[in-house]
Design a protein around this motif. Sequence first.
Motif: not given
Length: 225
Positions: A75-76, A99-100, A105-106, A207-209
Motif C-alpha cells: 500500500t505504501m 482501501d486496503a 478486513p482483517w 470514500r468521499e465521507e
Amino acid sequence: MAESGARRSERRREPLSRERIVEAAIELLDAEGEGGLTFRALARRLSTGPGAIYWHVTGRDELLGAATDAVVTDTMTAVVTAGATPQEAVRALALGVFDAIDAHPWIGTQLARAPAQTPLLRVFEHLGRQVEALGVPHAAQFTAASTLLNYVLGVGGQNAANARDHQPGTTREEFLAGVSAAWANLDSEEYAFTRNVAEQLRDHDDREEFVAGIDLILAGITARS
C-alpha cells in the motif's frame, strides 16, 4: 476444480519460502478471516505439511504480522507520489489504508491490536513526516499524527465491520437504506440529531465521507501551525 488442482500442482513444484507462505496466508485470511488461518489449513493450501511451514515462521502471531506488513508495504509503495504536497500525501496514504482495510478486513484488527509492530509504525512514520512538512510545532506533532492515524484506522475498521454486517445477498445501498429507515424512526426527542441526518446516511459515499474527514483534520492541523 481443474484450475484449483493446477494451482496446487504449480505450488508443489515451487520451493517453499517465507514469501510463498505469507502470500498464501493473505489469500486464506481474505477468504476465511482470522479464524480460518491455521497451519493445517495453510499446509493444505500450499500442498505441504505444517512442519515445513514452521521452518519459515515460528507461529500464527508472526504469520499474521508478516501478512499485515506485506499488505501495508504494498500500500505504501503504491501511494507514494513524488512532488506531492503534504496534504496530498496524507490523503493518498489515508485512502490507500482505507482501501486496503476494505479489501482485507482483517488488516484493521491487526493494525489496532499491535501498536508497537512494524506495519502500524510504517503508517505512523509516513503521516508524521507529512505533519512535520506542514510546519506543525514539535510539541504538537505527536498529537497531530496520532489523530490522523486513529481516524484512518477507526473509520477504515468501521467501514469493514459494516461490510461484514451485510446480510448475504444484500447490497451496500440496501443495507444503508435499512439503517437509515431505522434511524428515521427513532424517538424524536432522545435522538433528534440522528433522525435529522438519517437521509444523509442513506445517500453518502463512504470514500468521499472519509476524505472529507481527513480534510477537516488537516484544516485543524494547519490552522494551529
